[in-house]
Scaffold this active site. Sequence first.
Site, PDB file in Angstrom:
ATOM      1  N   CYS A  65     -34.174 -54.197 -57.602  1.00  0.00           N
ATOM      2  CA  CYS A  65     -34.674 -55.026 -58.705  1.00  0.00           C
ATOM      3  C   CYS A  65     -33.623 -55.316 -59.775  1.00  0.00           C
ATOM      4  CB  CYS A  65     -35.891 -54.358 -59.340  1.00  0.00           C
ATOM      5  SG  CYS A  65     -37.154 -53.883 -58.149  1.00  0.00           S
ATOM      6  N   ASP A  97     -41.305 -49.076 -59.438  1.00  0.00           N
ATOM      7  CA  ASP A  97     -42.681 -48.988 -58.967  1.00  0.00           C
ATOM      8  C   ASP A  97     -42.728 -49.004 -57.443  1.00  0.00           C
ATOM      9  OD1 ASP A  97     -42.881 -49.427 -61.680  1.00  0.00           O
ATOM     10  OD2 ASP A  97     -44.604 -50.742 -61.519  1.00  0.00           O
ATOM     11  N   CYS A 138     -36.744 -54.727 -63.073  1.00  0.00           N
ATOM     12  CA  CYS A 138     -37.999 -54.117 -62.654  1.00  0.00           C
ATOM     13  C   CYS A 138     -38.992 -54.068 -63.811  1.00  0.00           C
ATOM     14  CB  CYS A 138     -37.740 -52.718 -62.101  1.00  0.00           C
ATOM     15  SG  CYS A 138     -39.175 -52.001 -61.258  1.00  0.00           S
ATOM     16  N   ASP A 139     -40.256 -53.965 -63.439  1.00  0.00           N
ATOM     17  CA  ASP A 139     -41.399 -54.250 -64.311  1.00  0.00           C
ATOM     18  C   ASP A 139     -41.276 -53.783 -65.757  1.00  0.00           C
ATOM     19  OD1 ASP A 139     -42.234 -54.972 -61.823  1.00  0.00           O
ATOM     20  OD2 ASP A 139     -43.998 -53.686 -61.764  1.00  0.00           O
ATOM     21  N   LYS A 140     -41.118 -52.489 -65.975  1.00  0.00           N
ATOM     22  CA  LYS A 140     -41.231 -51.951 -67.336  1.00  0.00           C
ATOM     23  C   LYS A 140     -40.002 -52.210 -68.172  1.00  0.00           C
ATOM     24  CE  LYS A 140     -44.969 -50.718 -65.525  1.00  0.00           C
ATOM     25  NZ  LYS A 140     -44.554 -51.121 -64.176  1.00  0.00           N
ATOM     26  N   CYS A 211     -39.236 -57.796 -57.219  1.00  0.00           N
ATOM     27  CA  CYS A 211     -40.227 -58.138 -56.194  1.00  0.00           C
ATOM     28  C   CYS A 211     -40.665 -59.599 -56.298  1.00  0.00           C
ATOM     29  CB  CYS A 211     -41.422 -57.205 -56.306  1.00  0.00           C
ATOM     30  SG  CYS A 211     -40.968 -55.474 -56.076  1.00  0.00           S
ATOM     31  N   GLU A 461     -50.050 -47.112 -60.907  1.00  0.00           N
ATOM     32  CA  GLU A 461     -50.609 -48.237 -60.170  1.00  0.00           C
ATOM     33  C   GLU A 461     -51.199 -47.766 -58.842  1.00  0.00           C
ATOM     34  OE1 GLU A 461     -47.672 -51.756 -61.879  1.00  0.00           O
ATOM     35  OE2 GLU A 461     -47.430 -51.051 -59.819  1.00  0.00           O
ATOM     36  N   SER A 487     -50.943 -52.798 -59.304  1.00  0.00           N
ATOM     37  CA  SER A 487     -49.710 -53.547 -59.159  1.00  0.00           C
ATOM     38  C   SER A 487     -49.984 -55.035 -59.281  1.00  0.00           C
ATOM     39  CB  SER A 487     -49.100 -53.253 -57.783  1.00  0.00           C
ATOM     40  OG  SER A 487     -48.150 -54.226 -57.434  1.00  0.00           O
TER      41      SER A 487
END
Length: 586
Positions: A65, A97, A138-140, A211, A461, A487
């Site tokens: 990511c 994640d 990545c997400d966070k 992702c 998640e 997710s």
Amino acid sequence: MSNDAPRTLPYDVPSDPNKRHSAALTDGPDRAAARGMLKAIGFDDKDLARPLIGVATTWIETMPCNYNQRRLAEHVKAGIRAAGGTPMEFSTIAVSDGTSMGTEGMKASLISREVIADSIELCVRGHMLDGVVCLVGCDKTIPGAAIALGRLDRPGLILYNGTIYPGVYKGKRDATIVTIFEAVGAYRAGKMSAEELYEIESVSCPGAGACGGQYTANTMSMVMEILGLSPAGLNGIPAEHPDKDAAAHRCGEIVMDLIRRDVRPKDFVTRASIQNAIACVAATGGSTNAVLHLLAIAHEYGLKLDIDEFGEIADRTPIVGDMIPGGRFSAADLFEAGGLSLVTRELLKKDLIDGSTSNVDGGTIASAAAATVETKDQEVVVSVETPLKPTGGLAILHGSLAPDGCVIKLAGHERRFHKGPARVFENEHACYDAVRNQRINKGDVIVIRYEGPVGGPGMQEMLSVTAALVGVGMGEHVALLTDGRFSGGTHGLMIGHVAPEAALGGPIALVAEGDEIIIDVDRHALDLNVPADVLAERRAGWIAPAPRYKSGVMAKYAALVSSASLGAVTTGERLTEQLGRATVEK
């Protein structure tokens, strides 16, 4: 005795007036020690006379990511130097994640948002930096960077390092990380061979980038552009696209313009830009995690935002983006079709967003939409006149089971009502075992509890469970609710963020096996059909569970974190209570 004129020392030369913070670190003879330390790693007097700009990366070798960020950081720094600044690179953490999903490690993911925000804030404050460019993936890392910018309110911006390209499986370019998770479920159900699973594993993530569907990373990347914290069009460039390096260089130039004009994050993040972001999440079937993160961002920027506003905006916003997981196309496909401005262009046609909100690049949402170059015959974004669905991809429910609210994802399925018996699990792993061993029946309402912000801790998640349900063929026949999260890759009738959470005695803690649960999207209701006297008896016998962690970062988080309905922030009411108690004791 020498006749040479006295040498002019940098102590006597005025530095750049835009060194609003760093002058206190570098200017004058009293700062000689700091200057000496910085000269040890290659900075010279000219460098130290310029504004000092942080380049925050979240590079890590545990996922694809964020993997291209070291290269991008060099281009950001080149842009800063070209525009008259001195870049200083630093890094913070990230938790994947995708790699941690389904393990105890997943509980660290949401907690990492706070650590990322804290560490960026600390580094910028500690080194008196005048501005910052945050590279995220990545997400966070994305909301973490946005939160840090809000706390600091110094000139800065965010560049998403880009989506991964989808993998090619059986001739189709549509494989993503969720393809693998769902394949695991199919394998466990005997519907796929180990050889097929291995082939999917090996082709679904072909290189660097986050992702590839409209999962949490790409949803939050879009949110950053709509909030105005990321330059229009640059986040959408995929990680391995040749134009990404030039985008990074441009961000270095933009941050210097922001510094000279003293334009700050709170000039961009407003009530109007947050409402625009919610509309765009709804219009693309984006991740329900955006609810959690936008609540947290609003809190850190001092803006009022209520969870019910997400439902109100989604109810009036049609889905125009045909995006995975609810639709057909990846984030790379959206870029190739013309980008996010295709979505904003359609929403502006019906006055569903405010086109006047501004961006760090000097433009507005309306100007970016007007400059849209649409690829001929693209199918990723449809006309707002003929939307994919008349209302957005999420809704907020309340009721006897969720007095403080919960979030349901509506993209990717047509069900708006479900009534069935509760199947109760005290954690995600117990539920996954039941799905894996095919002990879930059609019509069931799966309840996974004690996975909330406090109870988890960390609100992990549930993609392993939801993907396994799809893989075994049960995704369209059951509902699932939890005080944890889902997710961005989840699809099906799934409800998350149930509040109050079980660990704090919320009604979800009182659900018993076989209880009837009613989900009614049209009434915005989630109800437990159990007599009040029975619930009262259960409540009288309920005992709060012992904390799962008694020390370290997990325990500290659990002691401070707010309800999911307030964004799961660690700078909210519980912190205020602790500070107030300390003041009284003092």
